[in-house]
Design a protein around this motif. Structure first.
Motif, PDB file in Angstrom:
ATOM      1  N   PHE A 182       0.861  -1.191   0.000  1.00  0.00           N
ATOM      2  CA  PHE A 182       0.000   0.000   0.000  1.00  0.00           C
ATOM      3  C   PHE A 182       0.894   1.238   0.000  1.00  0.00           C
ATOM      4  N   PRO A 183       1.517   1.576  -1.124  1.00  0.00           N
ATOM      5  CA  PRO A 183       2.440   2.704  -1.122  1.00  0.00           C
ATOM      6  C   PRO A 183       1.773   3.980  -0.618  1.00  0.00           C
ATOM      7  N   ALA A 184       2.451   4.675   0.274  1.00  0.00           N
ATOM      8  CA  ALA A 184       1.861   5.867   0.894  1.00  0.00           C
ATOM      9  C   ALA A 184       2.952   6.854   1.264  1.00  0.00           C
ATOM     10  N   ARG A 185       2.529   8.102   1.480  1.00  0.00           N
ATOM     11  CA  ARG A 185       3.420   9.098   2.070  1.00  0.00           C
ATOM     12  C   ARG A 185       2.894   9.358   3.467  1.00  0.00           C
ATOM     13  N   VAL A 186       3.769   9.334   4.452  1.00  0.00           N
ATOM     14  CA  VAL A 186       3.328   9.577   5.820  1.00  0.00           C
ATOM     15  C   VAL A 186       4.126  10.738   6.395  1.00  0.00           C
ATOM     16  N   THR A 187       3.408  11.703   6.977  1.00  0.00           N
ATOM     17  CA  THR A 187       4.080  12.838   7.591  1.00  0.00           C
ATOM     18  C   THR A 187       3.547  13.040   8.997  1.00  0.00           C
ATOM     19  N   ALA A 188       4.380  13.626   9.861  1.00  0.00           N
ATOM     20  CA  ALA A 188       3.977  13.872  11.243  1.00  0.00           C
ATOM     21  C   ALA A 188       3.716  15.361  11.442  1.00  0.00           C
ATOM     22  N   HIS A 189       2.607  15.685  12.103  1.00  0.00           N
ATOM     23  CA  HIS A 189       2.275  17.085  12.343  1.00  0.00           C
ATOM     24  C   HIS A 189       1.899  17.279  13.805  1.00  0.00           C
ATOM     25  N   THR A 190       2.426  18.361  14.394  1.00  0.00           N
ATOM     26  CA  THR A 190       2.041  18.690  15.752  1.00  0.00           C
ATOM     27  C   THR A 190       0.713  19.430  15.713  1.00  0.00           C
ATOM     28  N   VAL A 191      -0.242  18.989  16.521  1.00  0.00           N
ATOM     29  CA  VAL A 191      -1.527  19.689  16.527  1.00  0.00           C
ATOM     30  C   VAL A 191      -1.903  20.175  17.929  1.00  0.00           C
ATOM     31  N   GLY A 192      -1.124  19.793  18.937  1.00  0.00           N
ATOM     32  CA  GLY A 192      -1.429  20.218  20.300  1.00  0.00           C
ATOM     33  C   GLY A 192      -1.372  21.729  20.427  1.00  0.00           C
ATOM     34  N   GLY A 193      -2.296  22.316  21.208  1.00  0.00           N
ATOM     35  CA  GLY A 193      -2.328  23.765  21.375  1.00  0.00           C
ATOM     36  C   GLY A 193      -1.180  24.219  22.256  1.00  0.00           C
ATOM     37  N   LYS A 194      -0.827  25.486  22.102  1.00  0.00           N
ATOM     38  CA  LYS A 194       0.292  26.019  22.883  1.00  0.00           C
ATOM     39  C   LYS A 194      -0.178  26.642  24.201  1.00  0.00           C
ATOM     40  N   GLU A 195      -1.483  26.898  24.343  1.00  0.00           N
ATOM     41  CA  GLU A 195      -1.948  27.650  25.508  1.00  0.00           C
ATOM     42  C   GLU A 195      -1.897  26.805  26.791  1.00  0.00           C
ATOM     43  N   GLU A 196      -1.986  27.479  27.916  1.00  0.00           N
ATOM     44  CA  GLU A 196      -1.944  26.828  29.233  1.00  0.00           C
ATOM     45  C   GLU A 196      -3.123  25.884  29.392  1.00  0.00           C
ATOM     46  N   GLY A 197      -2.914  24.844  30.149  1.00  0.00           N
ATOM     47  CA  GLY A 197      -4.020  23.964  30.473  1.00  0.00           C
ATOM     48  C   GLY A 197      -4.368  22.991  29.371  1.00  0.00           C
ATOM     49  N   GLU A 198      -3.616  23.011  28.272  1.00  0.00           N
ATOM     50  CA  GLU A 198      -3.831  22.035  27.194  1.00  0.00           C
ATOM     51  C   GLU A 198      -3.458  20.650  27.702  1.00  0.00           C
ATOM     52  N   MET A 199      -4.350  19.696  27.495  1.00  0.00           N
ATOM     53  CA  MET A 199      -4.112  18.382  28.075  1.00  0.00           C
ATOM     54  C   MET A 199      -2.969  17.652  27.374  1.00  0.00           C
ATOM     55  N   TRP A 200      -2.923  17.734  26.046  1.00  0.00           N
ATOM     56  CA  TRP A 200      -1.881  17.018  25.297  1.00  0.00           C
ATOM     57  C   TRP A 200      -1.112  18.006  24.420  1.00  0.00           C
ATOM     58  N   PRO A 201      -0.152  18.736  25.002  1.00  0.00           N
ATOM     59  CA  PRO A 201       0.576  19.723  24.193  1.00  0.00           C
ATOM     60  C   PRO A 201       1.401  19.087  23.069  1.00  0.00           C
ATOM     61  N   GLY A 202       1.741  17.823  23.226  1.00  0.00           N
ATOM     62  CA  GLY A 202       2.581  17.207  22.202  1.00  0.00           C
ATOM     63  C   GLY A 202       1.816  16.356  21.210  1.00  0.00           C
ATOM     64  N   LYS A 203       0.489  16.516  21.216  1.00  0.00           N
ATOM     65  CA  LYS A 203      -0.355  15.672  20.362  1.00  0.00           C
ATOM     66  C   LYS A 203       0.096  15.720  18.901  1.00  0.00           C
ATOM     67  N   THR A 204       0.263  14.542  18.337  1.00  0.00           N
ATOM     68  CA  THR A 204       0.814  14.454  16.987  1.00  0.00           C
ATOM     69  C   THR A 204      -0.120  13.653  16.086  1.00  0.00           C
ATOM     70  N   VAL A 205      -0.317  14.154  14.883  1.00  0.00           N
ATOM     71  CA  VAL A 205      -1.121  13.436  13.900  1.00  0.00           C
ATOM     72  C   VAL A 205      -0.200  12.909  12.816  1.00  0.00           C
ATOM     73  N   PHE A 206      -0.322  11.624  12.535  1.00  0.00           N
ATOM     74  CA  PHE A 206       0.416  11.045  11.413  1.00  0.00           C
ATOM     75  C   PHE A 206      -0.532  10.995  10.228  1.00  0.00           C
ATOM     76  N   LEU A 207      -0.225  11.807   9.241  1.00  0.00           N
ATOM     77  CA  LEU A 207      -1.095  11.880   8.069  1.00  0.00           C
ATOM     78  C   LEU A 207      -0.621  10.858   7.041  1.00  0.00           C
ATOM     79  N   VAL A 208      -1.483   9.875   6.761  1.00  0.00           N
ATOM     80  CA  VAL A 208      -1.138   8.814   5.806  1.00  0.00           C
ATOM     81  C   VAL A 208      -1.857   9.108   4.499  1.00  0.00           C
ATOM     82  N   LYS A 209      -1.090   9.398   3.475  1.00  0.00           N
ATOM     83  CA  LYS A 209      -1.692   9.688   2.164  1.00  0.00           C
ATOM     84  C   LYS A 209      -1.323   8.568   1.209  1.00  0.00           C
TER      85      LYS A 209
END
Lengths: 226, 163
Positions: A182-209
């Motif tokens: 299943f040939p694909a391109r996969v990239t990692a993107h940070t989506v966690g918010g920068k503001e205080e009180g964010e539960m998952w500041p390092g939340k990362t989405v792996f986009l599989v195309k």
């Protein structure tokens, strides 16, 4: 990866050693990789500290060779890719014989990544699996990890704010997809918010195309079954 | 019964090949291909790759059984997860006549009997285990030729044990 291919074994030099039966090619006790079991994995966990140290060296090695962030992410991606290719076979052979099935469609492949691959690499499953809601991009899927293990001890300087070192994990995912056909391109993107009180500041989405031919084949197989 | 076994990489490139004969029923483990057939075997094996591509998406099983037949040559296929194919060409010593398929149970005589399928499956499974060990080497990259003499002897042992 350049340094790895330079030291490729099994070349002419390896052939000479084979004739004499000495050298680094054969271990002194005669036990090669073929004498070791494949299944001794359940209890053997590695130290996170040593992994973090190794990974930070990998990042700085890649960093010393590149000019921009995209290049750096590409390099990390390339380091992960061969791992993914091999992991697929290893995970499959560790299954019970009746569960040894090759993934035939995108969903079963992604579930395998979310569950088996994540469990093997990080000791837990990925947090979420999503299909792109945008109708223009039916070939895009997202694997969400709230707290990627590889980023635990990586602090990204301000001028590189786009960088996400989980590109390495994206490379592993890409390897699994490519290996499974299943040939694909996969990239990692940070989506966690920068503001205080964010539960998952390092939340990362792996986009599989996935490549268009994968979807085409999927439609073909689906219509045959129906 | 003579066998020709090959591992074919993802780019349809051969990674490993091995030729052997049956060790069952007093066989000496030597193949009985003629010199001409040796060259032909490679063609027959590779020509079945087209059929592999068709069959591989219809079933998630690793072992795809006998997928192709060319005169008296039968091709069994085993797909690894990484899209690498194990192909085994088997050639019974005497051609199989259609009337004998129902009663012959020896794995040498009838390539499509359940007993043969099971024996070939066991052979493939054992080779697969060793193949995975081979690719676990950090110096091995996908689609590299497998040259290890240990791997070769393991394949030979599996052939002696099951076929």
């Amino acid at each position: 990866m350049a340094h790895l291919s330079a030291g490729k074994p099994g070349g002419v030099a390896g052939g000479k050693e084979l004739a004499t039966g000495s050298g680094l090619r054969y271990p002194a006790n005669g036990k090669t990789i073929y004498h070791r079991p494949l299944n001794r994995s359940k209890t053997s966990e590695l130290s996170q500290a040593s992994f973090a140290y190794l990974f930070s060296e990998m990042v700085s090695y890649a960093l010393s060779k590149v000019t921009d962030i995209q290049d750096l992410e590409k390099r990390l991606n390339m380091q992960g890719h061969p791992i993914g290719l091999k992991l697929l076979d290893l995970l499959l052979i560790r299954e019970l014989p009746r569960n040894q099935l090759r993934p035939l469609n995108i969903i079963s492949l992604l579930v395998l990544i979310k569950e088996k691959v994540w469990q093997h690499l990080f000791g837990r499953q990925a947090d979420r699996l999503e299909k792109s809601s945008n109708a223009d991009t039916p070939d895009e899927y997202m694997i969400v990890d709230n707290e990627p293990l590889v980023n635990a001890y990586i602090s990204v300087p301000k001028e590189m704010s786009q960088l996400n070192c989980a590109a390495y994990v994206a490379g592993i995912i890409e390897g699994v997809c490519d290996g499974g056909g299943f040939p694909a391109r996969v990239t990692a993107h940070t989506v966690g918010g920068k503001e205080e009180g964010e539960m998952w500041p390092g939340k990362t989405v792996f986009l599989v195309k996935f490549q268009p031919e994968v979807l085409e084949r999927g439609a073909l197989i689906g219509s045959e079954k129906a | 019964m003579s066998y020709y076994f090959a591992i074919i990489g993802t780019q349809d490139n051969p990674l490993f090949e091995y030729e052997f004969g049956t060790s069952k029923q007093g066989g000496d483990g030597q193949s009985r291909f003629s010199d001409q057939a040796r060259h032909l075997n490679q063609f027959i094996l590779h020509s079945s790759l087209d059929i592999v591509e068709e069959v591989q998406w219809t079933s998630g099983q690793l072992y795809l059984k006998v997928i192709d037949k060319f005169f008296n040559n039968y091709i069994s296929c085993f797909m690894t997860a990484g899209n690498v194919k194990f192909l085994l060409l088997h050639q019974p010593t005497t051609p199989v006549s259609s009337s004998s398929t129902r009663n012959s149970t020896s794995i040498g005589a009838n390539p499509q009997s359940p007993q043969t399928e099971e024996a070939v499956k066991n052979f493939f499974t054992e080779v697969y285990e060793n193949y995975v060990k081979a690719i676990m080497s950090p110096f091995y990259k996908v689609n590299m030729e497998i040259r290890s003499p240990v791997f070769r002897s393991r394949v030979a042992a599996a052939g002696r044990k099951y076929l």
